[in-house]
Design an enzyme around this catalytic site. Structure first.
Site, short mmCIF file in Angstrom:
data_model
loop_
_atom_site.label_atom_id
_atom_site.label_comp_id
_atom_site.label_asym_id
_atom_site.label_seq_id
_atom_site.Cartn_x
_atom_site.Cartn_y
_atom_site.Cartn_z
N THR B 81 0.76 -1.06 0.20
CA THR B 81 -0.06 -0.11 -0.29
C THR B 81 0.92 1.20 -0.10
O THR B 81 0.71 2.09 -0.93
CB THR B 81 -0.86 0.09 1.31
N ASN B 160 -5.96 -9.51 -7.21
CA ASN B 160 -6.05 -9.84 -5.89
C ASN B 160 -7.45 -10.74 -5.78
O ASN B 160 -7.52 -11.72 -4.79
CB ASN B 160 -5.98 -8.75 -4.51
N SER B 208 4.82 -6.88 -1.56
CA SER B 208 4.46 -6.83 -0.31
C SER B 208 5.17 -8.27 0.44
O SER B 208 4.91 -9.41 -0.29
CB SER B 208 2.63 -7.18 -0.52
N GLY B 209 5.41 -7.99 1.67
CA GLY B 209 6.19 -9.28 2.39
C GLY B 209 5.32 -10.06 2.75
O GLY B 209 5.67 -11.40 2.64
N HIS B 210 3.95 -9.97 3.33
CA HIS B 210 3.33 -11.08 3.88
C HIS B 210 2.40 -11.79 2.97
O HIS B 210 1.76 -12.67 3.09
CB HIS B 210 2.40 -10.43 5.03
N THR B 248 14.02 4.67 10.19
CA THR B 248 14.86 3.54 10.63
C THR B 248 14.17 2.42 9.95
O THR B 248 12.96 2.15 10.25
CB THR B 248 14.92 3.46 11.97
N CYS B 334 -9.63 -6.21 1.94
CA CYS B 334 -9.80 -4.86 2.28
C CYS B 334 -11.02 -4.43 1.73
O CYS B 334 -11.70 -3.24 2.05
CB CYS B 334 -8.82 -4.22 1.48
#
Lengths: 131, 411
Positions: B81, B160, B208-210, B248, B334
């Site tokens: 996102t 998706n 997206s990582g997940h 960070t 979503c």
């Protein structure tokens, strides 16, 4: 006989005149021999262009904005310069690092714009002196 | 005889588009950075910083390898996102003065559509390309929509909700011919189909990582360096991540993401084979056991781990509740909170009554045959029961054409 200690010794006596547009929009007229880079010229003429890393391609404080016609005529910047430009404040499509741009006849009468600020925070109005 | 009542155990997870379980190998890679190696990767003066920086840079190159690019082109973000926001707002922020037209599709993820709506408020003209009943955009229409002030085209690689794969390579070719940037939301494509950003020739890509068995809370943005794409950053600060995303970095999240990407690269052929096998089992099973169904989206250009099915005469939410022991979704995660039927299905031309009946089944790396069989069992039973209760089904059985009925009476 005084020998000039400079990597970029004046290679020819041909001169070119152009202008720096300062942060307050005033113009500073400068004249320089061909072959000098913009940062050297700015320092010689007391133009407020910081050069923190002394032309070693390690910062983005000599960032200048060129007019489009001039920008297009210059050779492409190397990827290292592009990487540093990514970090410059107020980047535009016609931005270059002043220490990497050598002047020649193409620069006659052009106006080189200085950006409003650099990555270094001088929100208190401090002006760094050239070294 | 005493009846032993089993406590309701956790449902079978078949919603791999919403998210994926974190692979245990990924968790292993993350743990040191949540315990002993706690340095800030941007601390340049001591070994606490150097060791976490090394780990983050290793993760960066693992992700770069997955999509066939250099590590310097990868910017870590908090998720796809944020990457989508950064790409569109960034391009507009840098090039927006002369170029203020964006082209996207009607089936994009909400974060892209909402960002486009926001940019419209700022004076950007946005063209939302329609899709055909298979979910694919028309390349001809795309060609015709491009104007002299078009900034970029944003098309997601794999959808998706319906799993449809767009012809991104051809889209890039058309756009680059006209000097238009190409951005793609690749969140559902990475680690599911082979993705080579050099071959696809895109300028910006969101990851997206997940979605690839990594941790939640991390993502990446691919920003092309040759030819260079410039973005105005949406998060200002100390200039981390090439000035494009200050803040960070979280070493544990980056390392987890990197390890997940590394696993995905080596295991992709096996994963694809596994998903294909289960998809065939699922599709054959549904077709055999349940009449009057419709698959939403192209069967040919599809990622097989995503099956969106409509069951006529049955209401989707009640179906999901009837198959309590399986976790699937209707539409996408979503949009689950909003009451409107899926805009993606509407764009496909699916009528409202069928859109309300749809279910999205997601298969992944850890799905087993037993789980697919269990789903088929539950689904066929539930659909049968719900249809028995349905007056519309009764009418259909009697041969009445539902579409010809006047439901409202003038008063």
């Amino acid at each position: 006989m005084i020998r000039l200690f400079s990597k970029y010794g004046a290679s020819s006596s041909k001169m070119v005149t152009f202008y720096f547009k300062n942060k307050d929009n005033s113009l500073t007229k400068v004249t320089s021999p061909i072959g000098q880079n913009l940062l050297q010229i700015a320092h010689k003429n007391e133009v407020d262009l910081e050069g923190a890393c002394e032309q070693s391609l390690a910062c983005s404080t000599c960032h200048v904005i060129l007019p489009k016609q001039l920008y297009d005529k210059l050779p492409q910047p190397v990827p290292e310069e592009e990487d540093l430009l990514d970090l410059a404040y107020g980047l535009t499509e016609t931005s270059r690092l002043g220490c990497q741009v050598k002047v020649d006849e193409k620069f006659e009468n052009v106006i080189i714009q200085l950006p409003k600020a650099t990555r270094n925070f001088y929100v208190d109005g401090h002006k760094p002196k050239p070294h | 005889m005493r009846k032993i009542i089993y406590k309701f155990s956790r449902p079978t997870y078949l919603d791999f588009q919403a998210t994926t379980p974190t692979d245990y190998r990924v968790l292993d890679a993350m743990l040191p950075y949540l315990t002993n190696q706690y340095g800030n990767p941007h601390s340049k003066t001591h070994s606490f910083g150097w060791e976490t920086e090394k780990a983050v840079e290793k993760a960066r190159s693992q992700i770069a390898n997955l999509i066939n690019t250099q590590p310097q082109s990868i910017i870590f973000t908090s998720g796809a996102t944020e990457s989508n926001n950064a790409a569109l707002k960034g391009l507009y922020g840098f090039y927006g003065k002369q170029k203020n037209h964006i082209i996207t599709t009607q089936t994009e993820h909400k974060c892209v559509l909402d960002t486009c709506r926001y940019l419209e408020d700022k004076g950007v003209e946005v063209t939302y390309l329609p899709v055909d009943s298979n979910g694919l955009i028309s390349l001809q229409q795309l060609q015709e929509s491009i104007k002299s002030n078009t900034l970029c085209v944003s098309v997601m690689l794999v959808n998706n909700e319906i799993g449809v794969i767009q012809n991104l390579k051809e889209i890039s070719r058309i756009c680059h011919q006209r000097g238009v940037y190409v951005h793609s939301d690749m969140a559902q494509a990475i680690a599911k189909i082979p993705v080579d950003v050099q071959d696809l020739d895109i300028d910006l890509g969101s990851i997206s990582g997940h979605k690839l068995y990594g941790p939640k809370g991390i993502g990446a943005l691919y920003v092309r360096r040759k030819p260079r794409v410039r973005l105005q950053q949406i998060i200002h600060g100390g200039g981390q991540e090439r000035g494009l995303r200050s803040g960070t970095l979280a070493p544990h999240l980056c390392v987890g993401f990197g390890r997940a990407a590394e696993i995905a690269l080596t295991e992709l052929p096996y994963d694809i084979q596994h998903v294909d096998k289960l998809y065939n089992r699922l599709l054959t099973g549904i077709r055999e056991k349940i009449p009057q169904i419709q698959i939403n989206g192209s069967l040919e250009h599809r990622y097989k781990g995503n099956l969106n099915v409509s069951f006529a005469f049955v209401e989707g939410e009640s179906l999901i509740m009837a198959i309590k022991q399986v976790a699937v979704s209707s539409g996408s995660a979503c949009t689950s909170a909003s009451l409107e039927p899926s805009y993606v299905l509407r764009a496909l031309g699916v009528k409202e009554d069928m859109a309300h009946t749809s279910l999205r089944i997601g298969i992944g790396r850890f799905t087993t045959e037993k789980e697919v069989d269990f789903l088929l069992d539950q689904l066929s039973g539930a659909v049968r029961k719900l249809r028995e209760m349905s007056p519309l089904w009764e009418m259909h059985q009697e041969g009445i054409d539902i579409n010809k009925i006047e439901w409202t009476q003038p008063h």
